[in-house]
Motif scaffolding. Structure first.
Motif, PDB file in Angstrom:
ATOM      1  N   SER A 149       9.285   8.431  10.952  1.00 33.63           N
ATOM      2  CA  SER A 149       8.629   7.262  10.374  1.00 33.63           C
ATOM      3  C   SER A 149       9.026   6.055  11.211  1.00 33.63           C
ATOM      4  O   SER A 149      10.204   5.789  11.399  1.00 33.63           O
ATOM      5  CB  SER A 149       9.071   7.064   8.926  1.00 33.63           C
ATOM      6  N   ALA A 150       8.019   5.345  11.702  1.00 30.46           N
ATOM      7  CA  ALA A 150       8.324   4.283  12.649  1.00 30.46           C
ATOM      8  C   ALA A 150       7.782   2.926  12.235  1.00 30.46           C
ATOM      9  O   ALA A 150       7.871   1.976  12.988  1.00 30.46           O
ATOM     10  CB  ALA A 150       7.770   4.653  14.020  1.00 30.46           C
ATOM     11  N   GLU A 151       7.235   2.827  11.036  1.00 31.15           N
ATOM     12  CA  GLU A 151       6.627   1.564  10.645  1.00 31.15           C
ATOM     13  C   GLU A 151       7.212   1.004   9.360  1.00 31.15           C
ATOM     14  O   GLU A 151       6.598   0.192   8.688  1.00 31.15           O
ATOM     15  CB  GLU A 151       5.112   1.738  10.536  1.00 31.15           C
ATOM     16  N   GLY A 152       8.398   1.452   9.006  1.00 28.67           N
ATOM     17  CA  GLY A 152       9.073   0.882   7.854  1.00 28.67           C
ATOM     18  C   GLY A 152       8.661   1.497   6.534  1.00 28.67           C
ATOM     19  O   GLY A 152       7.987   2.518   6.481  1.00 28.67           O
ATOM     20  N   PHE A 153       9.085   0.847   5.469  1.00 28.45           N
ATOM     21  CA  PHE A 153       8.957   1.377   4.114  1.00 28.45           C
ATOM     22  C   PHE A 153       8.249   0.356   3.240  1.00 28.45           C
ATOM     23  O   PHE A 153       8.642  -0.809   3.193  1.00 28.45           O
ATOM     24  CB  PHE A 153      10.363   1.661   3.575  1.00 28.45           C
ATOM     25  N   THR A 154       7.175   0.800   2.578  1.00 34.69           N
ATOM     26  CA  THR A 154       6.450  -0.055   1.641  1.00 34.69           C
ATOM     27  C   THR A 154       6.233   0.724   0.356  1.00 34.69           C
ATOM     28  O   THR A 154       5.781   1.868   0.397  1.00 34.69           O
ATOM     29  CB  THR A 154       5.075  -0.463   2.212  1.00 34.69           C
ATOM     30  N   MET A 155       6.554   0.093  -0.766  1.00 32.31           N
ATOM     31  CA  MET A 155       6.294   0.716  -2.059  1.00 32.31           C
ATOM     32  C   MET A 155       5.671  -0.317  -2.977  1.00 32.31           C
ATOM     33  O   MET A 155       6.197  -1.415  -3.133  1.00 32.31           O
ATOM     34  CB  MET A 155       7.578   1.248  -2.688  1.00 32.31           C
ATOM     35  N   THR A 156       4.534   0.034  -3.544  1.00 32.58           N
ATOM     36  CA  THR A 156       3.866  -0.829  -4.512  1.00 32.58           C
ATOM     37  C   THR A 156       3.786  -0.086  -5.829  1.00 32.58           C
ATOM     38  O   THR A 156       3.339   1.068  -5.872  1.00 32.58           O
ATOM     39  CB  THR A 156       2.439  -1.184  -4.025  1.00 32.58           C
ATOM     40  N   SER A 157       4.217  -0.732  -6.893  1.00 30.93           N
ATOM     41  CA  SER A 157       4.124  -0.118  -8.213  1.00 30.93           C
ATOM     42  C   SER A 157       3.297  -1.018  -9.119  1.00 30.93           C
ATOM     43  O   SER A 157       3.228  -2.230  -8.921  1.00 30.93           O
ATOM     44  CB  SER A 157       5.518   0.101  -8.811  1.00 30.93           C
ATOM     45  N   GLU A 158       2.616  -0.401 -10.090  1.00 36.44           N
ATOM     46  CA  GLU A 158       1.787  -1.156 -11.024  1.00 36.44           C
ATOM     47  C   GLU A 158       1.713  -0.424 -12.343  1.00 36.44           C
ATOM     48  O   GLU A 158       1.964   0.781 -12.416  1.00 36.44           O
ATOM     49  CB  GLU A 158       0.379  -1.362 -10.444  1.00 36.44           C
ATOM     50  N   ASP A 159       1.360  -1.159 -13.395  1.00 35.95           N
ATOM     51  CA  ASP A 159       1.225  -0.559 -14.714  1.00 35.95           C
ATOM     52  C   ASP A 159       0.131   0.494 -14.706  1.00 35.95           C
ATOM     53  O   ASP A 159      -0.859   0.395 -13.977  1.00 35.95           O
ATOM     54  CB  ASP A 159       0.881  -1.637 -15.758  1.00 35.95           C
ATOM     55  N   ASP A 160       0.321   1.505 -15.547  1.00 37.49           N
ATOM     56  CA  ASP A 160      -0.658   2.583 -15.736  1.00 37.49           C
ATOM     57  C   ASP A 160      -0.978   3.326 -14.446  1.00 37.49           C
ATOM     58  O   ASP A 160      -2.100   3.804 -14.258  1.00 37.49           O
ATOM     59  CB  ASP A 160      -1.957   2.039 -16.364  1.00 37.49           C
ATOM     60  N   ASN A 161      -0.012   3.411 -13.555  1.00 45.49           N
ATOM     61  CA  ASN A 161      -0.205   4.149 -12.312  1.00 45.49           C
ATOM     62  C   ASN A 161       1.161   4.551 -11.775  1.00 45.49           C
ATOM     63  O   ASN A 161       2.187   4.039 -12.217  1.00 45.49           O
ATOM     64  CB  ASN A 161      -0.973   3.311 -11.281  1.00 45.49           C
ATOM     65  N   GLU A 162       1.176   5.478 -10.835  1.00 43.82           N
ATOM     66  CA  GLU A 162       2.421   5.895 -10.207  1.00 43.82           C
ATOM     67  C   GLU A 162       2.491   5.310  -8.799  1.00 43.82           C
ATOM     68  O   GLU A 162       1.465   5.101  -8.161  1.00 43.82           O
ATOM     69  CB  GLU A 162       2.485   7.436 -10.107  1.00 43.82           C
TER      70      GLU A 162
END
Length: 197
Positions: A149-162
């Motif tokens: 993995s060469a472009e870093g880490f992104t995590m998005t979380s939201e209600d009613d979803n994983e």
């Protein structure tokens, strides 16, 4: 044979790549049995994307107004696989970051910590997309060697979803392949099924 105005043929139904496929790490191919073995990375969501970027150049020559066959040179040949990972583990988070470690000494948590340098152990032997061709029982396999993995880490979380973590794995040639002019990916495409087999 006359030409048609549509591209559909009798073989069209047997030549379509179906569904999102699965992602495996450290996949192994046995050329005797024709079978693959490996460990699934985890469930994905939103599909996966394989991309090859090739940068070519043509030397500028006085008086030449168009491209000339045989005078194109490859500057770069890069492959990447974008995986939209939905199944999360500490190890998958570490892989998404790339240069990172897991401290598992705590009794309650695995602690993932990034670092500012890359170890050889950060590279997976390979990462592979395994898909299904409509007319074959054999898989289509796209394998990136020495994946990281060469472009870093992104995590998005939201209600009613994983949460879904997009991981962009890049393929890296080893020194022997680089010296031989080989690229760091392979595509295993099943041969057409023979009638009567």
């Amino acid at each position: 044979m006359a030409v048609n105005t549509v591209g559909v043929t009798k073989q069209t139904a047997e030549r379509m790549l179906l569904d999102a496929g699965a992602i495996y790490k450290n996949l192994q191919y046995d050329d005797t049995s024709g079978e693959f073995t490996g460990e699934a990375l985890g469930a994905t969501s939103g599909g996966n994307e394989f991309q090859v970027e090739i940068e070519q150049r043509q030397p500028e020559l006085d008086g030449v107004k168009s491209r000339i066959k045989g005078l194109s040179f490859v500057n770069t040949h890069e492959a990447q696989l974008v995986v939209n990972l939905k199944e999360l583990t500490a190890e998958n988070v570490r892989r998404a970051i790339g240069p990172a470690d897991i401290d598992d000494s705590d009794t309650n948590f695995d602690i993932v910590t990034g670092r500012s340098y890359i170890n050889d152990s950060d590279y997976l032997e390979n990462i592979a997309y395994v898909g299904r061709l409509s007319g074959s029982q054999k898989p289509v396999v796209i394998l990136l060697k020495n994946a990281l993995s060469a472009e870093g880490f992104t995590m998005t979380s939201e209600d009613d979803n994983e949460a879904v973590i997009p991981i962009t794995f890049h393929a890296y040639a080893d020194f022997e392949d680089a010296q031989a002019g080989k690229v760091a990916y392979e595509i295993y495409w099943p041969k057409a099924e023979q009638s009567g087999t």
